[in-house]
Design a protein around this motif. Structure first.
Motif, PDB file in Angstrom:
ATOM      1  N   SER A 580       2.167   3.101  -9.084  1.00  0.00           N
ATOM      2  CA  SER A 580       0.995   2.623  -9.827  1.00  0.00           C
ATOM      3  C   SER A 580      -0.208   3.548  -9.681  1.00  0.00           C
ATOM      4  O   SER A 580      -1.281   3.266 -10.207  1.00  0.00           O
ATOM      5  CB  SER A 580       0.619   1.214  -9.347  1.00  0.00           C
ATOM      6  OG  SER A 580       1.698   0.323  -9.513  1.00  0.00           O
ATOM      7  N   GLY A 581      -0.007   4.628  -8.920  1.00  0.00           N
ATOM      8  CA  GLY A 581      -1.103   5.566  -8.720  1.00  0.00           C
ATOM      9  C   GLY A 581      -2.012   5.200  -7.564  1.00  0.00           C
ATOM     10  O   GLY A 581      -3.059   5.832  -7.368  1.00  0.00           O
ATOM     11  N   GLU A 582      -1.627   4.176  -6.758  1.00  0.00           N
ATOM     12  CA  GLU A 582      -2.431   3.766  -5.607  1.00  0.00           C
ATOM     13  C   GLU A 582      -2.096   4.636  -4.397  1.00  0.00           C
ATOM     14  O   GLU A 582      -0.947   5.021  -4.203  1.00  0.00           O
ATOM     15  CB  GLU A 582      -2.147   2.302  -5.263  1.00  0.00           C
ATOM     16  CG  GLU A 582      -2.456   1.332  -6.390  1.00  0.00           C
ATOM     17  CD  GLU A 582      -1.965  -0.073  -6.080  1.00  0.00           C
ATOM     18  OE1 GLU A 582      -2.713  -1.023  -6.356  1.00  0.00           O
ATOM     19  OE2 GLU A 582      -0.833  -0.203  -5.554  1.00  0.00           O
ATOM     20  N   GLU A 583      -3.107   4.926  -3.593  1.00  0.00           N
ATOM     21  CA  GLU A 583      -2.881   5.722  -2.394  1.00  0.00           C
ATOM     22  C   GLU A 583      -2.328   4.849  -1.271  1.00  0.00           C
ATOM     23  O   GLU A 583      -2.826   3.754  -1.012  1.00  0.00           O
ATOM     24  CB  GLU A 583      -4.182   6.387  -1.942  1.00  0.00           C
ATOM     25  CG  GLU A 583      -4.650   7.483  -2.894  1.00  0.00           C
ATOM     26  CD  GLU A 583      -5.792   8.298  -2.308  1.00  0.00           C
ATOM     27  OE1 GLU A 583      -6.515   7.762  -1.436  1.00  0.00           O
ATOM     28  OE2 GLU A 583      -5.940   9.475  -2.699  1.00  0.00           O
ATOM     29  N   LYS A 584      -1.253   5.333  -0.626  1.00  0.00           N
ATOM     30  CA  LYS A 584      -0.595   4.614   0.461  1.00  0.00           C
ATOM     31  C   LYS A 584      -0.334   5.579   1.619  1.00  0.00           C
ATOM     32  O   LYS A 584      -0.060   6.760   1.407  1.00  0.00           O
ATOM     33  CB  LYS A 584       0.750   4.034   0.002  1.00  0.00           C
ATOM     34  CG  LYS A 584       0.647   3.018  -1.135  1.00  0.00           C
ATOM     35  CD  LYS A 584       0.072   1.704  -0.633  1.00  0.00           C
ATOM     36  CE  LYS A 584       0.065   0.657  -1.739  1.00  0.00           C
ATOM     37  NZ  LYS A 584      -0.498  -0.640  -1.285  1.00  0.00           N
ATOM     38  N   ASN A 585      -0.409   5.051   2.849  1.00  0.00           N
ATOM     39  CA  ASN A 585      -0.037   5.870   3.999  1.00  0.00           C
ATOM     40  C   ASN A 585       1.434   6.250   3.895  1.00  0.00           C
ATOM     41  O   ASN A 585       2.269   5.443   3.497  1.00  0.00           O
ATOM     42  CB  ASN A 585      -0.278   5.114   5.305  1.00  0.00           C
ATOM     43  CG  ASN A 585      -1.761   4.933   5.595  1.00  0.00           C
ATOM     44  OD1 ASN A 585      -2.587   5.766   5.200  1.00  0.00           O
ATOM     45  ND2 ASN A 585      -2.113   3.859   6.281  1.00  0.00           N
ATOM     46  N   ALA A 586       1.744   7.490   4.238  1.00  0.00           N
ATOM     47  CA  ALA A 586       3.103   8.005   4.056  1.00  0.00           C
ATOM     48  C   ALA A 586       3.753   8.339   5.394  1.00  0.00           C
ATOM     49  O   ALA A 586       3.076   8.475   6.421  1.00  0.00           O
ATOM     50  CB  ALA A 586       3.077   9.249   3.172  1.00  0.00           C
ATOM     51  N   LYS A 587       5.054   8.434   5.371  1.00  0.00           N
ATOM     52  CA  LYS A 587       5.845   8.930   6.493  1.00  0.00           C
ATOM     53  C   LYS A 587       6.640  10.130   6.002  1.00  0.00           C
ATOM     54  O   LYS A 587       7.060  10.186   4.842  1.00  0.00           O
ATOM     55  CB  LYS A 587       6.810   7.860   7.019  1.00  0.00           C
ATOM     56  CG  LYS A 587       6.117   6.598   7.529  1.00  0.00           C
ATOM     57  CD  LYS A 587       5.303   6.873   8.772  1.00  0.00           C
ATOM     58  CE  LYS A 587       4.617   5.590   9.277  1.00  0.00           C
ATOM     59  NZ  LYS A 587       3.708   5.870  10.408  1.00  0.00           N
TER      60      LYS A 587
END
Length: 600
Positions: A580-587
């Motif tokens: 959706s284009g939202e920023e999320k913390n990544a691994k």
């Protein structure tokens, strides 16, 4: 055919740099031979020399041939072109017509040839198979749209057969066999009379022909004394049934493949086929063991070895030495896009001819990189599509219909014919703003131009078959390596079989690579150990199904890495963009946490 064997052997020694495994494969007298050939290990060179050796020592008589098959259209005709160039050199420029001793094709090309000869036993129209439109039988709506008198339950059988082939298992195999006769009945009574031939029917009708008419099967088992299959790991159930009918008691069989390059499971490549066939046909095995692609790059050489070691034993891989890989971790996707663009610019400034940016799939993250390339005025070629993309499939269907329509009036594939054909397709898309269409028009132009250069030596029938097979197999993407742009952005599946000097693999993050649907959705932190930004798989809790899914994704990773001739670069972001284009913390991708892989 007389050839000085001592002289030929000397040429083999020089050509293969005294590579013992390659030489063993060439001179093997095994009637059932499996050559395991990882990426960059000299597979094509070995196969050409093997064919040269077979021609000189077991020269087929005028009424018999060596059959060489490949999964992809592009690979089959590459083999034909390489053989046409190399065999005269190996055989002292003898007066030699490649078509006299060899039949080289993909599976559909072979089946079209057989149906052209004997398909009249199903329907008279198959004598003129080149003028019958090939169609995809995977969509209920598209089948009903044809208006050929198809009933709902008949369309459902067609779609279910297609799904069974693409997702083969014991249950689907039983469904395929139990509805086999119904499928053939529908095709011969509804489709062929209306000038349509479903894609799967080309193989199904050929298999039925061989199984029903023993004299035809006996003829082809005798006609093809030797069968060589390249890219064997990508064989689907219909192609395997075809092969099984062509292999007789006295047939010499050579399968060439690599289980770690099986990335077409989602369209039907049979799981563990190489292992199954080793037992079924009691095959001798020769495994090529020298990587020539990375011979001048010790770290890439080690990375390739370590990925293979992990694939062979996930829990306890035999790692001798760690591979140090270039990984850049950025704060967010915008920073990563800037870094990727900078890396591309630097590589091009150093006289690099081409860089490929490969992605597991389309998404917001790769779009960010594309936007940054545009801002920096860096030209690129857009190849972010797969065989399943609706626009990609529709383009090929339109090309196929237009080509067959023109073939009704002009049988000779001349330069003027091809220019007229391209002009018609180009005009039909004159109002399109779709970037995929723009890209495919470029590939089509490249392909039609190659027909008058790379493939100018083909007989007219071969040209027709190559064009039809390319459109029927959705294979225009295999011309990606001939684009003029210095930067290519493509999916990994589109890049299989191709090479570039440098490859950049961005977005090496959880849910992206492996993909959510490929593996990460099943794992979702249940099957891994998380340590800060790292995501390490915990193989001790994997069941067989999860291990199979993981290995499928690992195969895609391996193919991506081995598209580079010189170096692969990895990048990732600590904050990613979701769908959706939202920023999320990544691994970080668990692939970069495998045993034997360290970052620099």
């Amino acid at each position: 055919m007389f050839v000085n064997q001592a002289e030929l052997k000397q040429k083999f020694q020089e050509l293969h740099s005294s590579d013992e495994k390659q030489i063993s494969a060439i001179y093997s007298e095994s009637k059932r031979l499996l050559i395991q050939a990882p990426a960059g290990y000299g597979k094509t060179k070995t196969m050409i020399s093997k064919i040269a050796y077979l021609i000189t020592t077991k020269s087929p008589s005028d009424n018999k041939k060596i059959l060489a098959l490949s999964f992809s259209v592009n690979a089959a005709y590459k083999i034909k072109k390489d053989l046409a160039n190399q065999l005269p050199i190996l055989l002292n420029n003898m007066d030699f017509n490649i078509n006299d001793k060899l039949f080289i094709s993909n599976y559909h090309g072979l089946c079209r040839k057989i149906l052209k000869n004997y398909g009249y036993l199903f329907h008279e129209k198959l004598k003129d198979i080149d003028n019958i439109k090939s169609i995809d039988d995977g969509s209920f709506e598209n089948l009903m749209y044809l208006e050929i008198g198809l009933k709902d339950f008949e369309a459902e059988i067609m779609v279910n057969i297609n799904e069974s082939i693409r997702n083969i298992n014991n249950g689907n195999y039983r469904y395929l066999l139990s509805n086999w006769d119904k499928y053939i009945d529908i095709v011969t009574k509804k489709f062929i009379p209306n000038n349509y031939l479903p894609y799967n029917a080309i193989l199904i009708l050929t298999v039925e022909l061989l199984e029903k008419y023993t004299e035809i099967k006996d003829f082809y088992q005798t006609y093809f004394e030797i069968i060589i299959v390249d890219e064997f790991q990508d064989t689907n159930i219909l192609s395997f049934l075809l092969l099984d009918n062509l292999i007789g008691v006295n047939t010499e069989v050579i399968f060439i493949g690599d289980s770690l390059q099986r990335i077409y499971g989602f369209i039907g490549a049979i799981p563990n086929l190489i292992e199954k066939c080793k037992k079924k046909y009691n095959m001798d095995v020769i495994k090529l063991d020298k990587n020539y692609r990375f011979k001048d790059n010790p770290q890439m050489l080690q990375l390739e070895k370590n990925i293979r070691a992990n694939s062979e034993d996930l829990s306890n891989p035999k790692i001798i030495k760690d591979a140090l890989i270039p990984l850049k971790i950025l704060g967010n996707q915008s920073e990563e896009a800037t870094w990727v663009t900078g890396k591309v610019t630097k590589l091009l400034e150093n006289n690099c001819s081409q860089v490929a940016i490969l992605s597991r799939s389309r998404g917001k993250n790769i779009d960010s990189i594309i936007n940054t390339l545009k801002e920096k005025n860096i030209n690129y070629f857009y190849g972010l599509y797969t065989d399943e993309d609706p626009v990609y499939k529709e383009f090929h269907k339109r090309c196929n219909i237009q080509f067959l329509d023109m073939l009704q009036y002009e049988k000779n594939i001349t330069k003027a014919f091809l220019q007229k054909f391209f002009s018609k397709i180009n005009t039909s898309y004159s109002n399109s703003q779709d970037i995929i269409v723009e890209s495919l028009l470029k590939l089509l132009e490249i392909f039609t131009n190659r027909m008058t250069t790379d493939f100018v030596g083909l007989q007219n029938d071969d040209k027709i078959n190559l064009i039809i097979d390319t459109f029927s197999n959705y294979a225009l993407k295999q011309n990606l390596e001939y684009v003029q742009e210095n930067v290519v952005i493509a999916t990994i599946h589109a890049a299989k079989g191709l090479e570039w000097e440098y490859v950049i693999l961005p977005d090496m993050e959880q849910y992206v690579f492996p993909s959510y649907y490929g593996f990460c959705g099943d794992c979702n932190f249940k099957l891994n150990r998380v340590n800060g930004f790292l995501c390490n798989p915990n193989f001790s809790v994997f069941d067989k199904n999860l291990e199979s899914k993981y290995l499928e994704e690992l195969s895609v990773f391996y193919v991506a890495v081995t598209r580079a001739k010189k170096q692969v670069y990895f990048s990732a972001s600590e904050i990613r963009l979701n769908g959706s284009g939202e920023e999320k913390n990544a691994k970080l991708s668990c692939f970069l946490g495998l045993e034997g892989i360290k970052f620099i």
